[in-house]
Motif scaffolding. Structure first.
Motif, PDB file in Angstrom:
ATOM      1  N   ILE A 368       0.778  -1.211  -0.060  1.00  8.85           N
ATOM      2  CA  ILE A 368       0.122  -0.033  -0.048  1.00  8.85           C
ATOM      3  C   ILE A 368       0.941   1.329  -0.045  1.00  8.85           C
ATOM      4  N   ARG A 369       1.889   1.263   0.660  1.00 11.29           N
ATOM      5  CA  ARG A 369       2.817   2.337   0.963  1.00 11.29           C
ATOM      6  C   ARG A 369       3.616   2.772  -0.367  1.00 11.29           C
ATOM      7  N   PRO A 370       3.721   3.824  -0.915  1.00 12.93           N
ATOM      8  CA  PRO A 370       4.725   4.036  -2.119  1.00 12.93           C
ATOM      9  C   PRO A 370       5.897   3.516  -2.030  1.00 12.93           C
ATOM     10  N   SER A 371       6.676   3.586  -0.703  1.00 12.29           N
ATOM     11  CA  SER A 371       7.961   3.037  -0.685  1.00 12.29           C
ATOM     12  C   SER A 371       8.183   1.560  -0.836  1.00 12.29           C
ATOM     13  N   VAL A 372       7.017   0.894  -0.703  1.00 13.55           N
ATOM     14  CA  VAL A 372       7.132  -0.462  -1.253  1.00 13.55           C
ATOM     15  C   VAL A 372       6.491  -1.031  -2.260  1.00 13.55           C
ATOM     16  N   ASP A 373       5.643   0.022  -3.175  1.00 17.07           N
ATOM     17  CA  ASP A 373       4.706  -0.504  -3.883  1.00 17.07           C
ATOM     18  C   ASP A 373       5.851  -0.605  -5.479  1.00 17.07           C
ATOM     19  N   PRO A 374       5.820  -1.835  -5.890  1.00 16.61           N
ATOM     20  CA  PRO A 374       6.907  -1.887  -6.915  1.00 16.61           C
ATOM     21  C   PRO A 374       6.166  -0.966  -8.255  1.00 16.61           C
ATOM     22  N   ARG A 375       5.143  -0.572  -8.307  1.00 16.23           N
ATOM     23  CA  ARG A 375       4.864   0.107  -9.424  1.00 16.23           C
ATOM     24  C   ARG A 375       5.247   1.727  -9.265  1.00 16.23           C
ATOM     25  N   HIS A 376       5.576   2.078  -7.978  1.00 14.87           N
ATOM     26  CA  HIS A 376       6.214   3.243  -7.819  1.00 14.87           C
ATOM     27  C   HIS A 376       7.729   3.192  -7.659  1.00 14.87           C
ATOM     28  N   VAL A 377       8.309   2.101  -7.011  1.00 20.29           N
ATOM     29  CA  VAL A 377       9.801   1.970  -6.833  1.00 20.29           C
ATOM     30  C   VAL A 377      10.624   1.613  -8.113  1.00 20.29           C
ATOM     31  N   LEU A 378       9.844   0.913  -8.799  1.00 18.14           N
ATOM     32  CA  LEU A 378      10.456   0.559 -10.063  1.00 18.14           C
ATOM     33  C   LEU A 378      10.021   1.252 -11.273  1.00 18.14           C
ATOM     34  N   SER A 379       9.507   2.472 -11.180  1.00 18.60           N
ATOM     35  CA  SER A 379       9.127   3.415 -12.379  1.00 18.60           C
ATOM     36  C   SER A 379      10.386   4.016 -13.100  1.00 18.60           C
ATOM     37  N   HIS A 380      10.217   4.375 -14.218  1.00 17.38           N
ATOM     38  CA  HIS A 380      11.190   4.947 -14.944  1.00 17.38           C
ATOM     39  C   HIS A 380      12.355   4.413 -14.906  1.00 17.38           C
ATOM     40  N   ASN A 381      13.435   4.956 -14.798  1.00 14.72           N
ATOM     41  CA  ASN A 381      15.014   4.263 -14.837  1.00 14.72           C
ATOM     42  C   ASN A 381      15.301   3.415 -13.709  1.00 14.72           C
ATOM     43  N   PHE A 382      14.246   3.208 -12.744  1.00 13.76           N
ATOM     44  CA  PHE A 382      14.712   2.476 -11.815  1.00 13.76           C
ATOM     45  C   PHE A 382      14.217   0.905 -12.076  1.00 13.76           C
ATOM     46  N   LEU A 425      13.378  -0.394  -2.555  1.00 16.06           N
ATOM     47  CA  LEU A 425      14.551  -0.060  -3.345  1.00 16.06           C
ATOM     48  C   LEU A 425      15.885  -0.931  -3.025  1.00 16.06           C
ATOM     49  N   PHE A 426      16.111  -1.207  -1.807  1.00 18.06           N
ATOM     50  CA  PHE A 426      17.194  -1.666  -1.286  1.00 18.06           C
ATOM     51  C   PHE A 426      17.134  -3.331  -1.506  1.00 18.06           C
ATOM     52  N   ASP A 427      15.970  -3.806  -1.925  1.00  9.79           N
ATOM     53  CA  ASP A 427      15.886  -5.329  -2.107  1.00  9.79           C
ATOM     54  C   ASP A 427      16.180  -5.971  -3.161  1.00  9.79           C
ATOM     55  N   GLY A 428      16.635  -5.136  -4.523  1.00  8.86           N
ATOM     56  CA  GLY A 428      16.883  -5.943  -5.755  1.00  8.86           C
ATOM     57  C   GLY A 428      18.338  -6.780  -5.587  1.00  8.86           C
ATOM     58  N   ASP A 429      18.433  -7.712  -6.592  1.00  8.83           N
ATOM     59  CA  ASP A 429      19.592  -8.382  -6.731  1.00  8.83           C
ATOM     60  C   ASP A 429      20.718  -7.404  -7.346  1.00  8.83           C
ATOM     61  N   GLY A 430      21.929  -7.722  -6.971  1.00  7.88           N
ATOM     62  CA  GLY A 430      22.884  -6.964  -7.267  1.00  7.88           C
ATOM     63  C   GLY A 430      23.226  -7.086  -9.002  1.00  7.88           C
ATOM     64  N   MET A 431      23.193  -6.036  -9.601  1.00 11.27           N
ATOM     65  CA  MET A 431      24.012  -6.052 -11.088  1.00 11.27           C
ATOM     66  C   MET A 431      24.949  -5.076 -11.196  1.00 11.27           C
ATOM     67  N   LEU A 432      26.073  -5.579 -11.843  1.00 11.01           N
ATOM     68  CA  LEU A 432      27.161  -4.644 -11.941  1.00 11.01           C
ATOM     69  C   LEU A 432      27.328  -4.179 -13.590  1.00 11.01           C
ATOM     70  N   HIS A 433      27.100  -2.758 -13.830  1.00 14.39           N
ATOM     71  CA  HIS A 433      27.511  -2.259 -15.071  1.00 14.39           C
ATOM     72  C   HIS A 433      28.830  -1.565 -15.243  1.00 14.39           C
ATOM     73  N   ALA A 434      29.625  -2.328 -15.916  1.00 10.95           N
ATOM     74  CA  ALA A 434      31.078  -2.088 -16.224  1.00 10.95           C
ATOM     75  C   ALA A 434      31.219  -1.502 -17.684  1.00 10.95           C
ATOM     76  N   ILE A 435      31.903  -0.528 -17.629  1.00  8.41           N
ATOM     77  CA  ILE A 435      32.379   0.088 -19.121  1.00  8.41           C
ATOM     78  C   ILE A 435      33.928  -0.025 -19.076  1.00  8.41           C
ATOM     79  N   ARG A 436      34.442  -0.890 -19.986  1.00  5.85           N
ATOM     80  CA  ARG A 436      35.696  -1.444 -20.192  1.00  5.85           C
ATOM     81  C   ARG A 436      36.415  -0.394 -21.135  1.00  5.85           C
ATOM     82  N   ILE A 437      37.478   0.564 -20.640  1.00  2.00           N
ATOM     83  CA  ILE A 437      37.978   1.546 -21.893  1.00  2.00           C
ATOM     84  C   ILE A 437      39.439   1.079 -22.010  1.00  2.00           C
ATOM     85  N   SER A 438      39.791   1.163 -23.063  1.00  2.00           N
ATOM     86  CA  SER A 438      41.135   0.971 -23.606  1.00  2.00           C
ATOM     87  C   SER A 438      41.600   1.603 -24.879  1.00  2.00           C
TER      88      SER A 438
END
Length: 859
Positions: A368-382, A425-438
């Motif tokens: 019910i609360r916005p802080s734990v509502d997936p529709r709110h927490v996972l909106s846009h670029n989240f 927001l803190f409950d998601g599985d960890g994902m690493l985004h790595a940009i390798r530069i050379s």
């Protein structure tokens, strides 16, 4: 009836979205109806459009007002849960009783909106129309022009303009030519004039779609009795398919869709929405008639075992200036399932437990609360994304400095499965985004940290572990979810002794190893391959010396190579301090029993001689959970915050000193050092105002960066605000950890957790002065993450402290494009010296780290 219950059952006002059709007309539609279309759902969650007439969602050109009206009628009926299969079947039968032209237009429009159930329904109707008809009759039914002679019909036509008419005719006549050749080989068979084409709909669709290889050796004439029996079987199979389709509608009240460009799992607008597990990999063949492009009969095929990407570069010298940006049709972002692995089907025990989980999530403790509502927490670029194998990026502005040769790795939450209930927001599985530069070239890779939780749930095909931050609200919900977790453990679905952590918070490099960290578990060792790919090597316990958990913010002394860390928990000792030598060997624990209550200790600081901890007003609050229905972690306004100081190499807590600092609540620290010949300590940290909103209403939190000075002899604590802006996620030049620094680079909350820019602070300035000396605002609708400082000449003691670059991922919510920005740290406006266009969006996250090429080679 109590007031709390009244709030739960109070009807909500209807929400609407604005849609614009191909002719430019705009209409207002109920959100719950519009969100039934996956494309509309995707547009709302990714781009945030549709909320007003000025920001209406532009529908594909195939969707005109008439077709939109039909589609909305279909959605209004099927989005209502609880309808029986008979009701749905009756509605569908009446719904498709329209003329052929409108049925074609409807199929094309539904396909453009990715409304697969409607596409399947109309495609089956079209298939029944052409069943048993000859090519000539099919051409007449769909108004395909016939301006060819009999001789020309046997020759393939040149299709220069890719005309669907010609493509269809060439397929029809290719089959005809093949049949004539087979008849010629059969010397004893006479060609019957006026032969009736009695092929089934499967055969007809197969040769239209070019699947001639499956019909080799087939006889041109078939036994009518066998053909009639096959038609009856086909009819029964079609009815079964329709029944299964209705069952899917009945059990899933809202559609969920993977984003077409970035594999986003998009939640739809209903509290009871569930994740539709991906079906086995299948390919929809295209059946095209004039302006119509429809998805025809689904053909089950084996899932692809590998995916192809643009080969990682060999890193030749970059040209100057770089080429202009080009479209990326062949890159990984074009595939919605790129990098995704086929998940296992849930077992029977998993399905049974999931039913109980749904009961808890929908009736006992709904979000019910916005802080734990997936529709709110996972909106846009989240919203989460799929994994991305190493994919080459385009440098669209400037050139990448040589000091960036290495990898910038950013960690963050990215749930593997769409949440079934409350989600923080803190409950998601960890994902690493790595940009390798050379050598001026860049490659992006996104991979999950393969934690025990991730691999166990991936193998099970469903979420198994309870969410720590959102799953235990109130005594009833906590008891129900605790009992369910215990049942899963007893049934062998998972073993908490192997770890329950997410590894979603940060990245650290010390002792020759690279770690993904989350404070609820042990570190996970990772490495970057030469191709830029990210590998998880496993959970690391430092030869059995580290157990339970470790902070996600260890401090590494750049001069000694040592790492300092701690863990905290709900049972005594509530704080335990320890460190690692330069080779990564863990030293003995130092339990701190003078911390008498469990506190939320997310970060700390070190100097050359001390470690500094903050006992803040946020802590474990079981009474609020039991009687107030709140989270087990909450704020205690009556508590007086304090700062604890212990010698860096202490063997026990005998020298631990505590200093009361009323009103000072830190979540992150920036740096600390010693002054006055070691008689005073100075710490830089953002002070969280309105600390009660930290976990529930982050948008109301204001973080004020302060300089805190503690006189160790007199016990006097002085505080100096450095900036009035809302700043957090602050970093410094890593070479200045534990010693006096001058510059700080902090993220601007607009509000938190969204970050609209970065500022540079000069903390050496006197009191009562705004310390901001440079800033960069990303622009309207553009938000970034934690900045990170990379020195231009690492290891050079003569280099200026701010001689380097500030880097960050930035996402444009207006265009859906993400970039990697490189800013000049010395310039007054933090000028952008290089920008890399990423092949797909990078969600907002937490903390990152730059690892040089030389350090990567040590892994």
């Amino acid at each position: 009836m109590s007031e709390n219950l009244m709030e739960v059952v109070k009807p909500k006002m209807k929400s609407y979205v604005w849609l614009q059709t191909s002719d430019g007309s705009i209409q207002q539609v109920e959100e719950e109806v519009a969100m039934f279309c996956p494309l509309i759902c995707q547009e709302i969650h990714e781009k945030g459009v549709g909320s007003s007439k000025n920001y209406a969602i532009s529908l594909p050109e195939q969707v005109n007002p008439a077709m939109l009206g039909l589609i909305l009628d279909y959605c209004r009926f099927h989005q209502v849960p609880g309808r029986s299969n008979k009701e749905r079947k009756t509605f569908d039968e009446k719904f498709i009783r329209i003329d052929t032209d409108r049925l074609c237009d409807l199929t094309s429009a539904a396909n453009s909106l990715k409304l697969k159930p409607l596409v399947d329904l109309t495609s089956r109707a079209l298939a029944r129309i052409i069943e048993g008809k000859t090519p000539e009759e099919i051409r007449e039914t769909f108004n395909i022009p016939d301006d060819l002679t009999e001789e020309e019909k046997l020759e393939p036509l040149k299709n220069i303009t890719d005309d669907p008419h010609i493509r269809l005719l060439n397929r029809l006549y290719a089959r005809k030519r093949k049949e004539l050749k087979e008849r010629a080989k059969q010397k004893n068979v006479e060609v019957e004039e006026g032969q009736v084409d009695e092929r089934s709909v499967d055969d007809l669709l197969s040769f239209i779609n070019g699947r001639d290889q499956e019909s080799k050796g087939a006889k041109t004439t078939k036994n009518k009795k066998k053909n009639r029996r096959r038609k009856e079987q086909q009819k029964d199979s079609s009815n079964n398919l329709e029944e299964n389709s209705k069952k899917e509608f009945n059990t899933t009240p809202a559609a969920c869709n993977k984003g077409a460009d970035d594999s986003v799992l998009v939640p739809c607008s209903t509290n009871t929405s569930k994740l539709q597990d991906s079906a086995p990999s299948s390919i929809s063949r295209n059946l095209e008639f004039a302006h119509l492009k429809i998805s025809s009969v689904k053909i089950e095929e084996k899932p692809q075992t590998s995916t192809t990407t643009k080969t990682p570069p060999q890193y030749p010298k970059a040209k100057t200036p770089p080429p202009p940006p080009t479209p990326l049709p062949a890159k990984a972002a074009a595939s919605p399932s790129f990098g995704a692995q086929r998940r296992a089907e849930p077992t029977i025990p998993t399905l049974i437990f999931n039913v109980f989980d749904d009961i808890i999530n929908n009736f006992v403790d709904p979000p019910i609360r916005p802080s734990v509502d997936p529709r709110h927490v996972l909106s846009h670029n989240f919203a989460p994304v799929d994994e991305l194998p190493p994919t080459e990026c385009d440098v669209i502005q400037g050139t990448l400095p040589p000091c960036l040769d290495g990898a910038y790795i950013r960690n963050g939450p990215n749930p593997q499965f769409l949440p079934r209930g409350p989600y923080h927001l803190f409950d998601g599985d960890g994902m690493l985004h790595a940009i390798r530069i050379s050598q001026g070239r860049a490659t992006l890779c996104s991979r999950y940290v393969k934690t025990y939780k991730y691999t166990t749930e991936s193998d099970a095909g469903a979420p198994l572990f309870p969410n720590v931050f959102s799953g235990f609200n109130g005594l009833t919900a906590s008891g129900a979810r605790g009992a369910l977790a215990a049942a899963r453990i007893l049934s062998g679905q998972f073993n908490p002794a192997n770890g329950i952590g997410l590894a979603n918070t940060s990245v650290a490099f010390f002792g020759g190893r690279l770690y993904a960290l989350g404070e609820s578990d042990l570190p996970y060792t990772i490495r970057l391959a030469s191709s830029g790919d990210i590998e998880t090597l496993g959970r690391h316990d430092f030869n059995g010396k580290l157990f339970m958990s470790m902070t996600a913010h260890p401090k590494i002394d750049p001069e000694t190579g040592e790492a300092f860390a701690f863990r905290y928990g709900p049972v005594p000792p509530f704080l335990t301090y320890f460190h690692f030598d330069k080779d990564g060997n863990k030293q003995p624990d130092v339990p701190i029993f003078s911390m008498v209550r469990p506190s939320f200790l997310h970060d700390f600081a070190i100097t050359k001689s001390y470690a500094i901890f903050a006992d803040i007003q946020i802590g474990m609050n079981p009474m609020e959970m039991i009687f107030g229905g709140g989270s087990p972690v909450g704020a205690d306004p009556a508590k007086v915050p304090r700062i604890g100081i212990i010698p860096r190499y202490a063997k026990d807590e005998s020298e631990m000193k505590w200093f009361d600092v009323p009103g000072f609540n830190l979540i992150h620290t920036i740096n600390a050092w010693e002054e006055d010949d070691g008689d005073a300590l100075v710490m830089l940290a953002p002070n969280i105002l309105s600390v009660e909103h930290t976990l529930e209403r982050m948008e109301l939190v204001h973080a004020l960066v302060e300089k805190v000075k503690i006189n160790l002899k007199t016990g006097i604590v002085t505080r100096q605000p450095l900036s009035a802006r809302n700043l957090d996620f602050a970093v410094i030049n890593p070479a200045y950890v534990a010693k006096r620094n001058k510059y700080v680079y902090a993220a601007i909350g607009d509000p938190m957790p969204k970050i609209s820019g970065v500022v540079k602070l000069d903390v050496s300035q006197g009191e009562h002065r705004e310390c901001t000396v440079a800033s960069r605002i990303y622009g309207q609708g553009c938000y970034g993450g934690e900045p990170f400082f990379v020195a231009a000449e690492p290891g050079n003691p003569e280099a200026a402290e701010d001689d380097g670059y500030v880097v960050s991922y930035v996402h444009n919510e207006n265009t859906g494009e993400s970039r990697f920005l490189v800013m000049d740290a010395k310039s007054p406006d933090l000028d952008i010296v290089a920008a890399v266009k990423l092949p797909r969006r990078v969600p907002y996250g937490f903390h990152g780290l730059f690892v040089s090429e030389s350090d990567l080679n040590k892994l």
